[in-house]
Design an enzyme around this catalytic site. Structure first.
Site, PDB file in Angstrom:
ATOM      1  N   ALA A  53     -12.385 -36.166  12.643  1.00 52.62           N
ATOM      2  CA  ALA A  53     -12.010 -36.509  14.028  1.00 52.62           C
ATOM      3  C   ALA A  53     -12.292 -37.961  14.386  1.00 52.62           C
ATOM      4  O   ALA A  53     -12.288 -38.308  15.573  1.00 52.62           O
ATOM      5  CB  ALA A  53     -12.748 -35.589  15.000  1.00 52.62           C
ATOM      6  N   ALA A  54     -12.499 -38.820  13.393  1.00 54.83           N
ATOM      7  CA  ALA A  54     -12.895 -40.200  13.703  1.00 54.83           C
ATOM      8  C   ALA A  54     -11.848 -40.916  14.553  1.00 54.83           C
ATOM      9  O   ALA A  54     -12.183 -41.600  15.529  1.00 54.83           O
ATOM     10  CB  ALA A  54     -13.135 -40.969  12.410  1.00 54.83           C
ATOM     11  N   GLY A  55     -10.572 -40.776  14.207  1.00 57.24           N
ATOM     12  CA  GLY A  55      -9.522 -41.439  14.977  1.00 57.24           C
ATOM     13  C   GLY A  55      -9.419 -40.902  16.391  1.00 57.24           C
ATOM     14  O   GLY A  55      -9.235 -41.664  17.349  1.00 57.24           O
ATOM     15  N   ASP A  56      -9.541 -39.592  16.536  1.00 63.10           N
ATOM     16  CA  ASP A  56      -9.487 -38.992  17.868  1.00 63.10           C
ATOM     17  C   ASP A  56     -10.691 -39.422  18.704  1.00 63.10           C
ATOM     18  O   ASP A  56     -10.565 -39.667  19.913  1.00 63.10           O
ATOM     19  CB  ASP A  56      -9.447 -37.471  17.764  1.00 63.10           C
ATOM     20  CG  ASP A  56      -8.191 -36.976  17.065  1.00 63.10           C
ATOM     21  OD1 ASP A  56      -7.156 -37.662  17.175  1.00 63.10           O
ATOM     22  OD2 ASP A  56      -8.248 -35.924  16.413  1.00 63.10           O
TER      23      ASP A  56
END
Length: 308
Positions: free
Chosen positions: A249-252
């Protein structure tokens, strides 16, 4: 001011393996779990946990996953009155393999997300006048992304697009509707047609996207940090070094941190630094939505890093 998210809501089916399988290969995994996800829902939770009023607009299926997904969103204080329970299909799912190096691959089955249509855009429109930012992604039909962006522009709302999953066929009419685009290296490369793997190529790509009509481009470059070009300035934001265990979930997390900061009135450098911090915290934890920090956790993280 609030943030509205128009996008996907999925259940992530996560298998952890020593390494990612080769084509045709069967591996024995360490563990399996179901985790609420979907780029739209993840970004909504990321914003809401940072204390910003957040509205989710989208669809789930009329199934057990759909009920669990709505329960998870509401537990994070995301307003879900405009999420449709679609009786004609199942909820979206993402089948995710995560290896011991924290790398992953994902198979997405859209389900209810693939049925998003003009009726969902109509449910979106009444909440836009109270919003500062509309967050969009590409896990729902592309014509509805365009329609939502147009509706936000008409309402004077800032439009943020995360162009994921990566694709190269965004319509020309969409670019001028986007105030902020936040692609990673792969997504940027797809959009501009050449490899983006360092700050120099990120700058070249950002100028290409800027010329297509996007006002601000923030390129996420992994370990190289983020490269930002706005109408007024260009700058880099380094990463916060952490021990990553799960990058799902890094981008989110980054996008949620950015939208929350902009809704709170922070300037571009402050907002991008906050986004980087939220992403850094998320990769030190397992799962998508469970990894996203609260406002208190973010403030404590930034305080500790400023003292180092």
């Amino acid at each position: 001011m609030s943030v509205v998210v128009f996008g996907s809501i999925n259940m992530d089916l996560v298998a952890r393996t020593p390494r990612l399988p080769a084509p045709g290969e069967t591996l024995t995994g360490h563990s399996f779990e179901t985790v609420p996800g979907g780029k739209g829902a993840n970004q909504a939770v990321a914003v809401a946990r940072l204390g910003v009023p957040t509205q989710m607009v989208g669809r789930v299926g009329q199934d057990a996953f759909g009920q669990e997904l709505l329960k998870g969103l509401k537990a994070s204080n995301v307003e879900c009155d405009r999420v449709l329970i679609d009786p004609a299909t199942h909820s979206g799912v993402a089948v995710i393999a995560v290896d011991d190096a924290s790398e992953n691959n994902i198979i997405l089955v859209p389900g209810a997300n693939g049925q998003v249509d003009e009726r969902d855009v109509d449910r979106l429109k009444p909440v836009l006048p109270q919003a500062k930012v509309l967050m969009l992604q590409l896990e729902i039909p592309l014509p509805m992304v365009v329609a939502a962006a147009k509706a936000a522009k008409d309402a004077g709302v800032m439009v943020m697009l995360d162009p994921a999953p990566a694709r190269s066929d965004l319509p020309n009419e969409l670019y001028p509707l986007i105030d902020i685009m936040t692609p990673n290296q792969v997504e940027t490369s797809q959009l501009v047609g050449f490899a983006v793997d360092d700050l120099q190529t990120a700058a070249k790509a950002a100028h290409v996207l800027h010329q297509r009509g996007i006002q601000t481009v923030i390129t996420k470059l992994g370990k190289l940090g983020a490269f930002c070009i706005t109408p007024e300035e260009t700058f880099e934001i380094p990463i916060f070094p952490v021990q990553a265990i799960d990058t799902v979930a890094a981008g989110d997390a980054f996008n949620g941190g950015l939208a929350a900061a902009l809704a709170a009135g922070l300037n571009w450098k402050e907002a991008t630094r906050q986004a980087s911090a939220v992403a850094a915290i998320s990769v030190t934890r397992l799962g998508a939505q469970p990894s996203l920090p609260t406002r208190e956790e973010l403030e404590e993280f930034l305080k500790m890093r400023s003292e180092e």
